[in-house]
Enzyme design. Structure first.
Site, PDB file in Angstrom:
ATOM      1  CG  HIS A   5      -0.293   0.118   2.536  1.00 39.83           C
ATOM      2  ND1 HIS A   5      -0.106  -0.980   3.343  1.00 39.83           N
ATOM      3  CD2 HIS A   5       0.231   1.172   3.212  1.00 39.83           C
ATOM      4  CE1 HIS A   5       0.494  -0.603   4.453  1.00 39.83           C
ATOM      5  NE2 HIS A   5       0.715   0.700   4.403  1.00 39.83           N
ATOM      6  CD  GLU A  56      -1.761   3.001   6.415  1.00 40.71           C
ATOM      7  OE1 GLU A  56      -1.543   3.682   7.432  1.00 40.71           O
ATOM      8  OE2 GLU A  56      -1.009   2.085   6.023  1.00 40.71           O
ATOM      9  CG  ASN A  60      -2.237  11.313  12.341  1.00 38.04           C
ATOM     10  OD1 ASN A  60      -2.063  10.292  12.979  1.00 38.04           O
ATOM     11  ND2 ASN A  60      -1.586  11.575  11.221  1.00 38.04           N
ATOM     12  CG  HIS A  74       1.808  11.418  -9.846  1.00 37.54           C
ATOM     13  ND1 HIS A  74       2.912  12.085 -10.330  1.00 37.54           N
ATOM     14  CD2 HIS A  74       1.689  10.296 -10.604  1.00 37.54           C
ATOM     15  CE1 HIS A  74       3.429  11.395 -11.333  1.00 37.54           C
ATOM     16  NE2 HIS A  74       2.710  10.301 -11.523  1.00 37.54           N
ATOM     17  CD  GLU A 122       0.786  10.206 -14.747  1.00 37.39           C
ATOM     18  OE1 GLU A 122       1.204  10.613 -15.843  1.00 37.39           O
ATOM     19  OE2 GLU A 122       1.501   9.603 -13.918  1.00 37.39           O
TER      20      GLU A 122
END
Length: 144
Positions: A5, A56, A60, A74, A122
Site C-alpha cells: 500500500h 492507506e 490523525n 502522485h 495521474e
C-alpha cells in the site's frame, strides 16, 4: 516481495473516503479507529488487499491539514478511456487539474485529478505507454 500500500495522511477522512470511492470508483476495504493513538486508518482500492496494492488513508485526530511538501509526486491509475473517465470524475464532483492529452515529449496520454487534500492522481490511458508499463497497467485495469 510485493508492494502492499501507499499511505496518505488526510485532513478529513470521510471526505477522502468519499472521493476515492465515489469519484474514483475504489472500494472501502476496511477501516479501524485506534483511540490510544488518536488516529483512524481506512484502506481503499480496486481489489482485495491479498492481491492488489491499495491506499492507506491515515487520519490523525484533530489534524485538519498537511503541508504536502515537494518530494511527493502522485499515484497513477491506468484507465481504458481517459476522456470518458475525466468527464465522469467531473460529473461526480471531482477536480480535473490537467485535462487529458499527450504528455510533453512523449505519446503517453495522461490527465491529473486532485483529491480533497491536494494530492495529485495521474490517469494514464492504457495502450499509450511503453510496453513494460503498458503491460503492468493492463493487468491493473483488467483486474477492476
Amino acid at each position: 516481495m510485493r508492494l502492499l500500500h501507499t499511505m496518505l495522511r488526510v485532513g478529513n477522512l470521510e471526505e477522502s473516503v468519499k472521493f476515492y470511492s465515489e469519484v474514483l470508483g475504489m472500494k472501502l476495504l476496511r477501516q479501524k479507529d485506534y483511540p490510544d493513538g488518536k488516529f483512524t486508518l481506512a484502506f481503499v482500492g480496486y481489489g482485495d488487499e491479498s492481491d492488489h496494492t491499495v491506499l492507506e488513508l491515515t487520519y490523525n485526530w484533530g489534524v485538519p491539514k498537511y503541508d504536502l511538501g515537494d518530494a511527493y509526486g502522485h499515484i497513477a491509475i491506468g484507465v481504458d478511456d481517459i476522456y470518458g473517465t475525466c468527464e465522469q470524475i467531473k460529473a461526480r464532483g471531482g477536480k480535473v487539474v490537467r485535462e487529458p492529452g499527450p504528455m510533453k515529449h512523449g505519446n503517453t496520454v495522461i490527465a491529473f485529478v486532485q483529491d480533497p487534500d491536494g494530492y495529485k492522481v495521474e490517469l494514464i490511458q492504457v495502450g499509450t505507454t511503453s510496453s513494460a508499463a503498458q503491460n503492468q497497467e493492463s493487468e491493473l485495469v483488467s483486474s477492476h
